[in-house]
Write a protein that holds these residues in place. Structure first.
Motif, short mmCIF file in Angstrom:
data_model
loop_
_atom_site.label_atom_id
_atom_site.label_comp_id
_atom_site.label_asym_id
_atom_site.label_seq_id
_atom_site.Cartn_x
_atom_site.Cartn_y
_atom_site.Cartn_z
N LEU A 1 0.78 -1.35 -0.15
CA LEU A 1 0.06 0.05 0.15
C LEU A 1 0.81 1.25 -0.07
O LEU A 1 0.31 2.34 -0.47
CB LEU A 1 -0.93 0.07 1.00
CG LEU A 1 -1.98 -0.96 1.21
CD1 LEU A 1 -2.94 -1.26 2.33
CD2 LEU A 1 -3.04 -0.88 -0.15
N ARG A 2 1.95 1.14 0.51
CA ARG A 2 3.08 2.30 0.64
C ARG A 2 3.48 2.78 -0.74
O ARG A 2 4.03 3.65 -1.25
CB ARG A 2 4.10 2.18 1.40
CG ARG A 2 3.66 2.25 3.16
CD ARG A 2 5.04 1.79 3.84
NE ARG A 2 4.68 2.07 5.10
CZ ARG A 2 5.58 1.97 6.25
NH1 ARG A 2 6.91 1.47 5.80
NH2 ARG A 2 5.19 2.12 7.43
N LYS A 3 3.54 1.64 -1.91
CA LYS A 3 3.98 1.78 -3.32
C LYS A 3 2.76 2.35 -4.06
O LYS A 3 1.83 1.94 -3.99
CB LYS A 3 4.48 0.56 -3.98
CG LYS A 3 5.67 -0.05 -3.26
CD LYS A 3 6.90 0.48 -3.42
CE LYS A 3 8.19 -0.29 -2.95
NZ LYS A 3 8.22 -0.24 -1.52
N THR A 4 3.29 3.22 -4.85
CA THR A 4 2.11 3.94 -5.84
C THR A 4 2.03 3.00 -7.10
O THR A 4 2.77 1.94 -7.33
CB THR A 4 2.64 5.22 -6.41
OG1 THR A 4 3.64 5.00 -7.28
CG2 THR A 4 3.25 6.33 -5.44
N PRO A 5 0.76 3.20 -7.59
CA PRO A 5 0.52 2.29 -8.73
C PRO A 5 1.85 2.42 -9.85
O PRO A 5 2.17 1.29 -10.46
CB PRO A 5 -0.73 2.45 -9.40
CG PRO A 5 -1.34 3.17 -8.16
CD PRO A 5 -0.48 3.79 -7.36
N GLU A 6 2.31 3.49 -9.85
CA GLU A 6 3.35 3.60 -11.06
C GLU A 6 4.47 3.04 -10.51
O GLU A 6 5.39 2.23 -11.35
CB GLU A 6 3.52 5.16 -11.12
CG GLU A 6 2.37 6.04 -11.94
CD GLU A 6 1.42 6.33 -10.96
OE1 GLU A 6 0.16 6.40 -11.27
OE2 GLU A 6 1.30 6.03 -9.63
N GLU A 7 4.83 2.78 -9.19
CA GLU A 7 6.01 2.26 -8.84
C GLU A 7 5.77 0.83 -9.17
O GLU A 7 6.83 0.19 -9.24
CB GLU A 7 6.25 2.84 -7.37
CG GLU A 7 6.76 3.95 -7.01
CD GLU A 7 6.78 4.47 -5.57
OE1 GLU A 7 7.61 5.44 -5.31
OE2 GLU A 7 5.83 3.80 -4.67
N LEU A 8 4.53 0.24 -8.48
CA LEU A 8 4.50 -1.02 -8.79
C LEU A 8 4.63 -1.69 -10.26
O LEU A 8 5.48 -2.59 -10.58
CB LEU A 8 3.25 -1.35 -8.19
CG LEU A 8 2.94 -1.54 -6.75
CD1 LEU A 8 1.63 -1.80 -6.36
CD2 LEU A 8 3.83 -2.73 -6.13
N ARG A 9 4.17 -0.78 -11.20
CA ARG A 9 4.33 -1.12 -12.78
C ARG A 9 5.69 -0.99 -13.05
O ARG A 9 6.25 -1.86 -14.04
CB ARG A 9 3.51 -0.18 -13.42
CG ARG A 9 2.03 -0.42 -13.49
CD ARG A 9 1.33 0.27 -14.48
NE ARG A 9 1.12 1.81 -14.25
CZ ARG A 9 0.13 2.61 -13.59
NH1 ARG A 9 -0.96 1.58 -12.96
NH2 ARG A 9 0.36 3.65 -13.29
N SER A 10 6.52 -0.16 -12.45
CA SER A 10 7.96 0.09 -12.78
C SER A 10 8.70 -1.12 -12.22
O SER A 10 9.64 -1.64 -13.11
CB SER A 10 8.57 1.33 -12.20
OG SER A 10 10.07 1.27 -12.29
N LEU A 11 8.08 -1.80 -11.14
CA LEU A 11 9.13 -3.07 -10.69
C LEU A 11 8.59 -4.13 -11.38
O LEU A 11 9.64 -4.83 -11.67
CB LEU A 11 8.52 -3.22 -9.21
CG LEU A 11 8.91 -2.17 -8.18
CD1 LEU A 11 8.54 -2.43 -6.73
CD2 LEU A 11 10.55 -2.21 -8.05
N ARG A 12 7.51 -4.17 -11.92
CA ARG A 12 7.10 -5.23 -13.01
C ARG A 12 7.94 -5.08 -14.27
O ARG A 12 8.38 -6.01 -14.71
CB ARG A 12 5.55 -5.09 -13.22
CG ARG A 12 5.18 -6.27 -14.24
CD ARG A 12 4.07 -5.72 -15.05
NE ARG A 12 4.24 -4.73 -15.92
CZ ARG A 12 3.39 -3.82 -16.42
NH1 ARG A 12 1.99 -3.97 -15.96
NH2 ARG A 12 3.64 -2.78 -17.16
N GLU A 13 8.10 -3.84 -14.76
CA GLU A 13 8.90 -3.82 -16.03
C GLU A 13 10.31 -4.05 -15.77
O GLU A 13 10.96 -4.56 -16.70
CB GLU A 13 8.70 -2.26 -16.45
CG GLU A 13 7.26 -1.96 -17.04
CD GLU A 13 7.11 -0.40 -17.16
OE1 GLU A 13 7.97 0.20 -16.90
OE2 GLU A 13 6.13 -0.10 -17.45
N LEU A 14 10.82 -3.82 -14.55
CA LEU A 14 12.39 -4.39 -14.36
C LEU A 14 12.36 -5.73 -13.99
O LEU A 14 13.50 -6.17 -13.77
CB LEU A 14 12.68 -3.56 -13.04
CG LEU A 14 12.98 -2.09 -13.41
CD1 LEU A 14 13.32 -1.23 -11.90
CD2 LEU A 14 14.06 -1.84 -14.15
N GLY A 15 11.25 -6.55 -14.00
CA GLY A 15 11.43 -8.15 -13.97
C GLY A 15 10.72 -8.61 -12.56
O GLY A 15 10.78 -9.84 -12.38
#
Length: 289
Positions: free
Chosen positions: A108-122
């Motif tokens: 919940l502390r991560k923004t949706p954009e941050e989670l998507r960025s983590l997905r894109e990084l693997g």
């Protein structure tokens, strides 16, 4: 490579390279859990983590899965997670998936954009502990979040496009709240519809607070038959089309596996067979965490 304390990982990470990014669990107050009680939570020095990964890349260049331990590595700040995932992408060219435990709070502390960025990084899967869909049970076991907060966290992971694996614990409500646990947990799973569902069975060890409650007569454990009935009610309350369901952990009395909703009736039939005496339960000495 350095590693502090005992190693814990999800069953599906059995063949993964396990690298410790944090030590222990950021919450570490659940009354039923003994996993990280000997550890004081802290984040490892980033360079130490990167050095471990670089060393392992030299030894095991063909690794296909990596798991970032310990109990809540997703709590790391974004710059650290980005540095770790970037190095993995550079050093492990055959890596297909990076997995991580994520507490509801850290998600919940991560923004949706941050989670998507983590997905894109693997980042390829997040493991989330629901434990129970009942707020009363979550309060009693000191989970630290409500069912709504956990469901919201799970949906946030899914909306970011990251596969989600969620676990619950059979028997966590004891004899008093078994039906509430079964119904509310099934409904919470229905709301999240995780990619993977894991159902463990309560096993008390290492003098955790809930074990002390059991010895004092405050908490009553369910029998294997009562666990089977609870699981049957839970499955009745689950509508999770496409979710892979596993209740075949070493702690479980009966091994179940299938894909919902397709195999739900088959798994419920296995439970009815056990309740009617036509199937054996795992013996207590064979159960383990």
């Amino acid at each position: 490579m350095q590693y502090e304390g005992r190693i814990f990982r999800p069953p599906s990470e059995a063949h993964s390279l396990i690298v410790q990014a944090t030590v222990g669990c950021s919450h570490n107050k659940c009354t039923f859990c003994s996993m990280y009680k000997e550890k004081q939570f802290h984040m490892r020095d980033l360079q130490d983590v990167l050095d471990d990964l670089t060393e392992m890349a030299g030894r095991y260049p063909d690794v296909r899965r990596i798991f970032l331990a310990d109990g809540d590595a997703l709590i790391l700040p974004m710059e650290r997670l980005e540095a770790i995932l970037t190095l993995i992408r550079e050093k492990f060219v055959h890596c297909e998936r990076v997995g991580i435990y994520g507490s509801p709070r850290s998600i919940l502390r991560k923004t949706p954009e941050e989670l998507r960025s983590l997905r894109e990084l693997g980042l390829g899967i997040v493991y989330l502990g629901l434990e129970s869909g009942s707020d009363e049970i979550l309060k009693r076991v000191n989970k630290g979040e409500t069912a709504d907060e956990i469901v919201t966290a799970g949906l946030k992971v899914k909306e970011a496009g990251i596969p989600l694996s969620v676990t619950a614990v059979s028997g966590l409500g004891g004899k008093e709240l078994w039906r509430e646990h079964a119904q509310a947990t099934g409904k919470a799973f229905t709301r999240m519809k995780p990619d993977y569902i894991g159902l463990l069975t309560l096993l008390l060890e290492d003098d955790v607070p809930l074990e002390r409650d059991f010895k004092a007569g405050v908490f009553e454990l369910l029998s294997p038959e009562e666990i089977a009935l609870e699981t049957l009610v839970m499955l009745k309350n689950m509508d999770c089309e496409g979710s892979v369901f596993r209740s075949n952990h070493a702690s479980n009395y009966i091994s179940l596996r299938g894909t919902l909703n397709r195999d739900r009736e088959t798994m419920m039939g296995q439970l009815r067979d056990a309740l009617e005496g036509n199937a054996a339960y795992k013996k207590e000495p064979m159960r383990a965490l």
